[in-house]
Design a protein around this motif. Structure first.
Motif, mmCIF file in Angstrom:
data_model
loop_
_atom_site.group_PDB
_atom_site.id
_atom_site.type_symbol
_atom_site.label_atom_id
_atom_site.label_comp_id
_atom_site.label_asym_id
_atom_site.label_seq_id
_atom_site.Cartn_x
_atom_site.Cartn_y
_atom_site.Cartn_z
ATOM 1 N N ILE A 194 1.188 5.586 0.307
ATOM 2 C CA ILE A 194 -0.039 6.324 1.121
ATOM 3 C C ILE A 194 0.595 8.192 0.298
ATOM 4 O O ILE A 194 1.689 7.835 0.862
ATOM 5 C CB ILE A 194 -0.175 6.694 2.664
ATOM 6 N N TYR A 225 1.106 -1.281 -0.144
ATOM 7 C CA TYR A 225 -0.390 -0.132 0.165
ATOM 8 C C TYR A 225 0.820 0.909 0.293
ATOM 9 O O TYR A 225 1.803 1.221 0.651
ATOM 10 C CB TYR A 225 -1.009 0.091 0.790
ATOM 11 N N THR A 260 -3.764 3.431 9.238
ATOM 12 C CA THR A 260 -1.932 2.664 9.209
ATOM 13 C C THR A 260 -1.460 2.196 9.597
ATOM 14 O O THR A 260 -0.641 1.361 9.567
ATOM 15 C CB THR A 260 -1.597 4.664 8.524
#
Length: 107
Positions: free
Chosen positions: A70, A68, A91
């Motif tokens: 961000i 992932y 997170t």
């Protein structure tokens, strides 16, 4: 009225009435199906799991992982305190670490 010995008036009337009843039944059933609410069936998505790839000695060369990423724009964040508190549980990071990372990126 008799055309021949098989086709009598009473038999013709009986057949016509029966065919009319069947046709009426089909039209009614079609109307029920046409105006009934549609029942949508939601099927769960198929999740494919990739297996590990090994070399000839049994050492793992590749495995399936989730990655992932961000990305944020520090100049757009108006309230860093609220932003870090909201993002921390998602997170798995601490709010202080997020604040420090955003401050160091904006400098």
């Amino acid at each position: 009225m008799q055309v021949n010995k098989f086709y009598k008036k009473s038999r013709l009337i009986t057949v016509i009435v029966l065919m009319s009843v069947v046709a009426l039944y089909i039209v009614i059933q079609y109307g029920i199906l046409a105006f009934a609410p549609v029942k949508t069936r939601i099927e769960p998505p198929i999740v494919y799991q990739r297996g590990y790839i090994y070399d000839r000695n049994g050492k793992t060369l590749a495995l399936q992982t989730n990655f992932y990423h961000i990305a944020i724009t520090p100049s757009v964040i108006q309230d860093l305190e609220t932003f870090s508190k909201v993002l921390a549980p998602v997170t798995g990071m601490t709010a202080e670490y997020i604040k420090a990372t955003v401050r160091s990126a904006s400098a």
